[in-house]
Design an enzyme around this catalytic site. Structure first.
Site, PDB file in Angstrom:
ATOM      1  N   GLU A 207      35.536  18.079 -50.895  1.00 23.30           N
ATOM      2  CA  GLU A 207      36.124  16.846 -50.372  1.00 23.30           C
ATOM      3  C   GLU A 207      37.064  16.215 -51.393  1.00 23.30           C
ATOM      4  OE1 GLU A 207      32.971  14.202 -49.144  1.00 23.30           O
ATOM      5  OE2 GLU A 207      32.543  15.361 -47.337  1.00 23.30           O
ATOM      6  N   GLU A 296      30.815  20.340 -43.079  1.00 25.66           N
ATOM      7  CA  GLU A 296      29.815  19.324 -43.391  1.00 25.66           C
ATOM      8  C   GLU A 296      29.882  18.236 -42.335  1.00 25.66           C
ATOM      9  OE1 GLU A 296      29.532  18.168 -47.764  1.00 25.66           O
ATOM     10  OE2 GLU A 296      29.365  16.190 -46.831  1.00 25.66           O
TER      11      GLU A 296
HETATM   12  C1  DCB Z   1      30.054  13.678 -48.812  1.00 24.99           C
HETATM   13  C2  DCB Z   1      29.721  14.672 -49.904  1.00 24.99           C
HETATM   14  C3  DCB Z   1      28.270  14.809 -50.146  1.00 24.99           C
HETATM   15  C4  DCB Z   1      27.590  13.498 -49.862  1.00 24.99           C
HETATM   16  C5  DCB Z   1      27.732  13.265 -48.365  1.00 24.99           C
HETATM   17  C6  DCB Z   1      27.173  11.924 -47.905  1.00 24.99           C
HETATM   18  O1  DCB Z   1      30.492  12.507 -49.429  1.00 24.99           O
HETATM   19  F1  DCB Z   1      30.281  15.883 -49.698  1.00 24.99           F
HETATM   20  O2  DCB Z   1      28.047  15.235 -51.457  1.00 24.99           O
HETATM   21  O3  DCB Z   1      26.253  13.609 -50.174  1.00 24.99           O
HETATM   22  O4  DCB Z   1      29.058  13.374 -47.925  1.00 24.99           O
HETATM   23  O5  DCB Z   1      27.729  10.875 -48.591  1.00 24.99           O
HETATM   24  C7  DCB Z   1      25.641  12.536 -50.772  1.00 24.99           C
HETATM   25  C8  DCB Z   1      24.238  13.033 -50.722  1.00 24.99           C
HETATM   26  C9  DCB Z   1      23.435  12.605 -51.861  1.00 24.99           C
HETATM   27  C10 DCB Z   1      24.171  12.939 -53.125  1.00 24.99           C
HETATM   28  C11 DCB Z   1      25.455  12.185 -53.187  1.00 24.99           C
HETATM   29  C12 DCB Z   1      26.290  12.590 -54.360  1.00 24.99           C
HETATM   30  O6  DCB Z   1      23.696  12.822 -49.467  1.00 24.99           O
HETATM   31  O7  DCB Z   1      22.171  13.200 -51.831  1.00 24.99           O
HETATM   32  O8  DCB Z   1      23.392  12.610 -54.226  1.00 24.99           O
HETATM   33  O9  DCB Z   1      26.233  12.359 -52.039  1.00 24.99           O
HETATM   34  O10 DCB Z   1      26.174  11.639 -55.291  1.00 24.99           O
HETATM   35  C13 DCB Z   1      31.217  11.554 -48.728  1.00 24.99           C
HETATM   36  C14 DCB Z   1      31.661  11.766 -47.436  1.00 24.99           C
HETATM   37  C15 DCB Z   1      32.438  10.810 -46.788  1.00 24.99           C
HETATM   38  C16 DCB Z   1      32.772   9.649 -47.444  1.00 24.99           C
HETATM   39  C17 DCB Z   1      32.302   9.406 -48.743  1.00 24.99           C
HETATM   40  C18 DCB Z   1      31.541  10.363 -49.380  1.00 24.99           C
HETATM   41  N1  DCB Z   1      33.546   8.679 -46.794  1.00 24.99           N
HETATM   42  N2  DCB Z   1      31.061  10.105 -50.692  1.00 24.99           N
HETATM   43  O11 DCB Z   1      33.921   8.842 -45.638  1.00 24.99           O
HETATM   44  O12 DCB Z   1      33.835   7.606 -47.408  1.00 24.99           O
HETATM   45  O13 DCB Z   1      31.508   9.115 -51.291  1.00 24.99           O
HETATM   46  O14 DCB Z   1      30.223  10.829 -51.247  1.00 24.99           O
END
Ligand code: DCB
Length: 515
Positions: A207, A296
């Site tokens: 991402e 994802e």
């Molecule tokens: C993505 C990432 C993934 C993240 C998930 C949910 O991030 F690919 O790594 O996973 O979506 O946010 C979360 C996990 C946690 C992990 C953490 C990493 O569930 O267990 O510890 O991230 O620190 C996204 C997807 C979309 C957006 C933001 C994120 N968005 N993000 O639309 O703003 O900031 O991680």
């Protein structure tokens, strides 16, 4: 089918089917105590526990080995991209459906051969994604030993004949250019090791994100180095490329695609946070012929936490299924967050059971299984929160039981005339079926468990479950009128005589068919 498979597949069914009773929906006043044990039609009448003897039960030294069931990879072989569609070796459209690991250095231990085999056989999962973080403390850049975990999982997937996505999980590193040299090194090694197997799919930047990270300035130049590095060793397997804004801007990629064959573009969504406006982006990209892979998706919020957004998720999955777009659920983890598929305790050396799954995990299972049926909610009461307030309780006398749960460590416990009630919209569904296990703590003949449903104005009786010793597990069908009701809820009431009697409830879920 191998003898071993036959036994492990039929035996549990004998046990489950002999336990499950179907209670027909009752009409208001006449108690519908018509309990029918469903005869397991496809199961032989041999007493349970004694598998039916078959000619090959005692293998003779030179008897031919039975033909194994072909795996997904044996059936479909080398994948490629035709137009915007992923197709198999024969050119037939194929949709991959599966789950992603969580951060693999920490949660890779969950991804055993047994877990993958369970999901392959019971969920029809045909792809698994390995999320290998890059910049994290446990990521590849600082912890190259993560390779051991990664290759172990790839080997399992190859043995099981499923596809496997090797994801270079950039996140807080924002731009893939930051560790481009590491990525080239990593993907060169992986493609040298596995490029000959049709199983492997490369996802070169999870991402990309951050205002300054652009398709033209960062992702394309990165892809222009990593893709040729992979192609040196592997001329044809699929490569997935991330898109800007956490792999949401497929519209930007569609206006300026990469010049390589068998490349697809990542699109990620979280149903609690993303809806129609993101589908519009996808619609635009598809109209331009961009091959999209949802490597994802989450049924929760984009933080990875929050509740399961059933309706919103269903809308997404329906959209993807109609277009044969592959999807991979986030994530195969026990971390206490909404995205996790697994409950805290799971035996990774035994077949995966529904009781091991969270509400989101059960949703993911059905989304992957691709059957019409799904679950609108499910609870084994293991979180001890009445699902974060989603259950309405009569009063504080409705609580938890730890002495005699049906499965897991907890059951719900309802005092005299108390109830538990769960609201969920039934708008896109039909053929609602409430599943539950119940037991009496105390009680006597004449005591009942009442099931009612709410149509927005009044409670309508469904059935009354009779007093019984021990736990009874059953399915209760709800009338057709209960489908398509926005303000639907279902209520379970302990109608008992003595003040000390309690009704225990466990393993409650509402299943339905998608319209
Ligand atoms: C993505 C990432 C993934 C993240 C998930 C949910 O991030 F690919 O790594 O996973 O979506 O946010 C979360 C996990 C946690 C992990 C953490 C990493 O569930 O267990 O510890 O991230 O620190 C996204 C997807 C979309 C957006 C933001 C994120 N968005 N993000 O639309 O703003 O900031 O991680």
């Amino acid at each position: 089918m191998k003898r071993y498979d036959l036994m492990t597949k039929t035996l549990p069914w004998v046990l489950i089917l002999s336990m499950v009773l179907i209670i027909l929906p009752g009409c208001g006043k006449t108690p519908p105590e018509q309990i029918i044990a469903t005869p397991p039609s496809e199961v032989s009448p041999t007493p349970s526990g004694t598998p039916e003897a078959t000619p090959d039960a005692t293998p003779e030294p030179d008897s031919p080995t039975p033909e194994p069931v072909p795996t997904v990879v044996e059936l479909n072989g080398q994948l490629r991209v035709e137009g915007s569609q992923l197709v198999n070796e024969a050119g037939q459209p194929i949709q991959l459906r599966g789950v992603s690991s969580s951060e693999v250095a920490s949660f890779g231990y969950l991804v055993t051969y047994e877990m993958l085999k369970s999901m392959r056989d019971d969920w029809n999962l045909n792809v698994f994604r390995i999320a290998m973080y890059t910049e994290d403390a446990t990521g590849y850049v600082r912890n190259p030993r993560v390779m051991e975990i990664v290759t172990g999982i790839i080997d399992h997937c190859i043995d099981l004949g499923i596809y496997v996505i090797m994801d270079w999980h950039i996140l807080y590193d924002n731009t893939p250019l930051k560790y481009k040299d590491h990525a080239v090194e990593f993907f060169s090694e992986i493609s040298a090791l596995y490029g000959e197997h049709p199983n492997i799919i490369y996802e070169i930047c999870n991402e990309p994100n951050g205002r300054d990270t652009t398709w033209e300035g960062h992702i394309k130049p990165y892809a222009d180095e990593v893709i040729p590095a992979i192609r040196k060793n592997d001329p044809d397997n699929i490569i997935i490329v991330g898109t800007p804004t956490w792999s949401q801007d497929v519209d930007i990629a569609a206006d300026d695609p990469l010049p390589y064959d068998n490349v697809m573009y990542a699109f990620h969504f979280y149903a609690g946070s993303h809806g129609q406006s993101l589908r519009d982006k996808m619609e635009y990209a598809l109209s331009k012929g961009l091959p999209i892979f949802v490597s994802e998706w989450g049924s929760c919020l984009n933080t990875g936490d929050g509740p399961t957004f059933h309706e919103e998720s269903m809308e997404w999955i329906k959209y993807l299924d109609e277009r044969m777009i592959s999807h991979v659920n986030w994530s195969f983890s026990v971390k206490p967050e909404g995205a996790s598929i697994l409950r805290a305790k799971v035996n990774t050396k035994a077949p995966l059971r529904d009781i091991d799954l969270t509400e989101g995990g059960l949703f993911a299972k059905y989304a992957i299984k691709g059957k019409k049926d799904t679950v609108l909610f499910a609870d084994g009461f293991e979180t001890k929160t009445f699902y974060h307030g989603k259950w309405k309780r009569s009063n504080e006398s409705t609580t938890y039981e730890t002495e005699n749960p049906y499965k897991g460590d907890y059951a719900a416990s309802i005092g005299r005339d108390g109830f538990l009630e769960r609201a969920v919209s039934t708008v896109p569904y039909e053929n609602l079926k409430l599943h539950l296990a119940y037991a009496f703590d105390g009680g006597k003949p004449g005591d009942i468990v009442k099931i009612d449903w709410f149509n927005g104005t009044e409670y309508i009786p469904v059935t009354e479950l009779p007093f019984a010793d021990g736990w009874t597990e059953l399915d209760v069908e709800l009338p057709d009128s209960a489908s398509g009701v926005r303000d639907f809820s279902v209520r379970i009431t302990a109608a008992v005589t003595d003040e000390g009697t309690r009704v225990l409830v466990d393993e409650v879920w509402l299943a339905a068919d998608k319209k």
